[in-house]
Design a protein around this motif. Structure first.
Motif, PDB file in Angstrom:
ATOM      1  N   UNK A 115       5.092  15.670  -8.383  1.00  0.00           N
ATOM      2  CA  UNK A 115       4.366  15.029  -7.283  1.00  0.00           C
ATOM      3  C   UNK A 115       3.784  13.724  -7.796  1.00  0.00           C
ATOM      4  N   UNK A 116       4.177  12.610  -7.141  1.00  0.00           N
ATOM      5  CA  UNK A 116       3.756  11.272  -7.546  1.00  0.00           C
ATOM      6  C   UNK A 116       3.399  10.458  -6.306  1.00  0.00           C
ATOM      7  N   UNK A 117       2.948   9.235  -6.520  1.00  0.00           N
ATOM      8  CA  UNK A 117       2.653   8.310  -5.425  1.00  0.00           C
ATOM      9  C   UNK A 117       3.278   6.948  -5.711  1.00  0.00           C
ATOM     10  N   UNK A 118       3.533   6.216  -4.645  1.00  0.00           N
ATOM     11  CA  UNK A 118       4.091   4.870  -4.738  1.00  0.00           C
ATOM     12  C   UNK A 118       3.119   3.869  -4.141  1.00  0.00           C
ATOM     13  N   UNK A 119       3.014   2.699  -4.758  1.00  0.00           N
ATOM     14  CA  UNK A 119       2.256   1.602  -4.185  1.00  0.00           C
ATOM     15  C   UNK A 119       3.118   0.824  -3.199  1.00  0.00           C
ATOM     16  N   UNK A 120       2.548  -0.204  -2.617  1.00  0.00           N
ATOM     17  CA  UNK A 120       3.243  -0.970  -1.575  1.00  0.00           C
ATOM     18  C   UNK A 120       4.506  -1.649  -2.086  1.00  0.00           C
ATOM     19  N   UNK A 121       4.435  -2.252  -3.286  1.00  0.00           N
ATOM     20  CA  UNK A 121       5.621  -2.933  -3.815  1.00  0.00           C
ATOM     21  C   UNK A 121       6.744  -1.943  -4.048  1.00  0.00           C
ATOM     22  N   UNK A 124       8.253  -0.878  -0.640  1.00  0.00           N
ATOM     23  CA  UNK A 124       9.100  -1.931  -0.056  1.00  0.00           C
ATOM     24  C   UNK A 124      10.462  -1.968  -0.740  1.00  0.00           C
ATOM     25  N   UNK A 125      10.450  -1.851  -2.061  1.00  0.00           N
ATOM     26  CA  UNK A 125      11.710  -1.898  -2.805  1.00  0.00           C
ATOM     27  C   UNK A 125      12.573  -0.672  -2.527  1.00  0.00           C
ATOM     28  N   UNK A 126      11.955   0.487  -2.528  1.00  0.00           N
ATOM     29  CA  UNK A 126      12.711   1.720  -2.294  1.00  0.00           C
ATOM     30  C   UNK A 126      13.207   1.829  -0.861  1.00  0.00           C
ATOM     31  N   UNK A 172       0.056  -0.383 -11.074  1.00  0.00           N
ATOM     32  CA  UNK A 172       0.796  -1.512 -11.631  1.00  0.00           C
ATOM     33  C   UNK A 172       0.955  -2.624 -10.608  1.00  0.00           C
ATOM     34  N   UNK A 173       0.981  -2.264  -9.328  1.00  0.00           N
ATOM     35  CA  UNK A 173       1.195  -3.261  -8.273  1.00  0.00           C
ATOM     36  C   UNK A 173       0.016  -3.209  -7.293  1.00  0.00           C
ATOM     37  N   UNK A 174      -1.206  -3.283  -7.852  1.00  0.00           N
ATOM     38  CA  UNK A 174      -2.415  -3.130  -7.051  1.00  0.00           C
ATOM     39  C   UNK A 174      -2.374  -4.001  -5.795  1.00  0.00           C
ATOM     40  N   UNK A 175      -2.678  -3.422  -4.671  1.00  0.00           N
ATOM     41  CA  UNK A 175      -2.546  -4.046  -3.374  1.00  0.00           C
ATOM     42  C   UNK A 175      -3.709  -3.571  -2.524  1.00  0.00           C
ATOM     43  N   UNK A 176      -4.128  -4.368  -1.578  1.00  0.00           N
ATOM     44  CA  UNK A 176      -5.272  -4.001  -0.752  1.00  0.00           C
ATOM     45  C   UNK A 176      -5.114  -2.600  -0.145  1.00  0.00           C
ATOM     46  N   UNK A 177      -3.961  -2.345   0.435  1.00  0.00           N
ATOM     47  CA  UNK A 177      -3.738  -1.066   1.095  1.00  0.00           C
ATOM     48  C   UNK A 177      -3.732   0.081   0.096  1.00  0.00           C
TER      49      UNK A 177
END
Length: 280
Positions: A115-121, A124-126, A172-177
């Motif tokens: 179980x993992x999480x993805x950031x916005x970048x 978008x890529x995936x 690694x891809x810190x984003x507001x959301x």
């Protein structure tokens, strides 16, 4: 223990040579307990709900990533605008000479490590690769089968690159959301002020609020309430806390108000919901 429905490979794959399919769930409705004889990579794009996976509840949200093995038991309930893609694969049919074991962890890997999480970048890529795979896997010719497997490899590699541990303060891809999602996860049992959060990070309240609603279909306050209700269902199902203690751990100062909110959302009182699971 109840295993629920069994989903069969032949019902989802075009031929006995096909190794990869995409099952798009836009939206994902409530789905009863089930298991299958194939494996899947689950990526949540928006919304939220309760994912019960081998009797462990997860409050799933935008960016959650699960490696579900064959014969794992799972279900979806209390969904709210939930959209996800299931990337189905039959491990024995994969032919590319690569380290599939590490790229797509299976049943021999502890569930907590699947179980993992993805950031916005990363999302978008995936998303582009998953969309390509969804198109390619609808064809059964030899070239399409090979291209589908190549796309699965790309998705697995990108997931490895962009994923981070749930509730990790490091992105690694810190984003507001992404930062807001982490803050909300950490505020299930404590007060949260959206305006103070935005002021702390120098974000626009109006701009971030609008982007959040676009991604989740809800306001920040509505979304946090859903997270808290999912946590309450987890506690009511598995713990023996009083209703007041459950309310407090889920950010409700007033247990009577918590009961009203819970009943409005679930159509049943917290005590009646708990009673469903006491027989086990």
């Amino acid at each position: 223990m109840t295993r629920g429905l069994k989903l069969q490979t032949e019902d989802y794959f075009l031929t006995d040579k096909q190794a990869v399919r995409v099952a798009e769930r836009h939206p994902q409705p409530d789905f009863p307990l089930h298991h299958h004889d194939f494996e899947e990579l689950v990526i949540v794009w928006r919304g939220n709900g309760l994912h019960l996976w081998n009797d462990v509840p997860y409050r799933i949200t935008r960016g959650d990533l699960f490696y579900v093995s064959a014969n794992d038991r799972h279900s979806y309930e209390s969904v709210n605008d939930l959209e996800l893609d299931n990337i189905l694969f039959v491990r024995d049919r994969l032919t590319l000479p690569t380290d599939w074991h590490n790229l797509l962890p299976g049943a021999d890997v502890p569930q907590s490590q699947r179980y993992w999480c993805l950031g916005s970048a990363g999302m978008d890529t995936l998303r582009d690769k998953v969309d390509d795979l969804a198109q390619e896997c609808m064809k059964s010719d030899t070239l399409s089968l090979q291209l589908s497997e190549v796309l699965l490899l790309q998705i697995a590699l990108l997931a490895l690159r962009y994923r981070h541990l749930p509730d990790s303060p490091q992105l690694a891809d810190a984003h507001q959301l992404d930062l807001l999602m982490l803050a909300l996860r950490a505020s299930i049992g404590s007060p949260f002020r959206f305006d103070a959060f935005c002021q702390q990070h120098d974000f626009s309240v109006r701009g971030l609020g609008a982007r959040f609603k676009q991604e989740t279909g809800m306001s920040v306050a509505q979304y946090l309430r859903q997270l808290r209700l999912c946590k309450a269902m987890e506690l009511l199902r598995y713990d023996r806390l009083t209703i007041g203690e459950v309310a407090a751990q889920c950010g409700f100062d007033d247990s009577n108000y918590f009961s009203v909110v819970f009943h409005q959302a679930q159509g049943i009182s917290p005590s009646a919901y708990r009673q469903r699971f006491l027989a086990g």
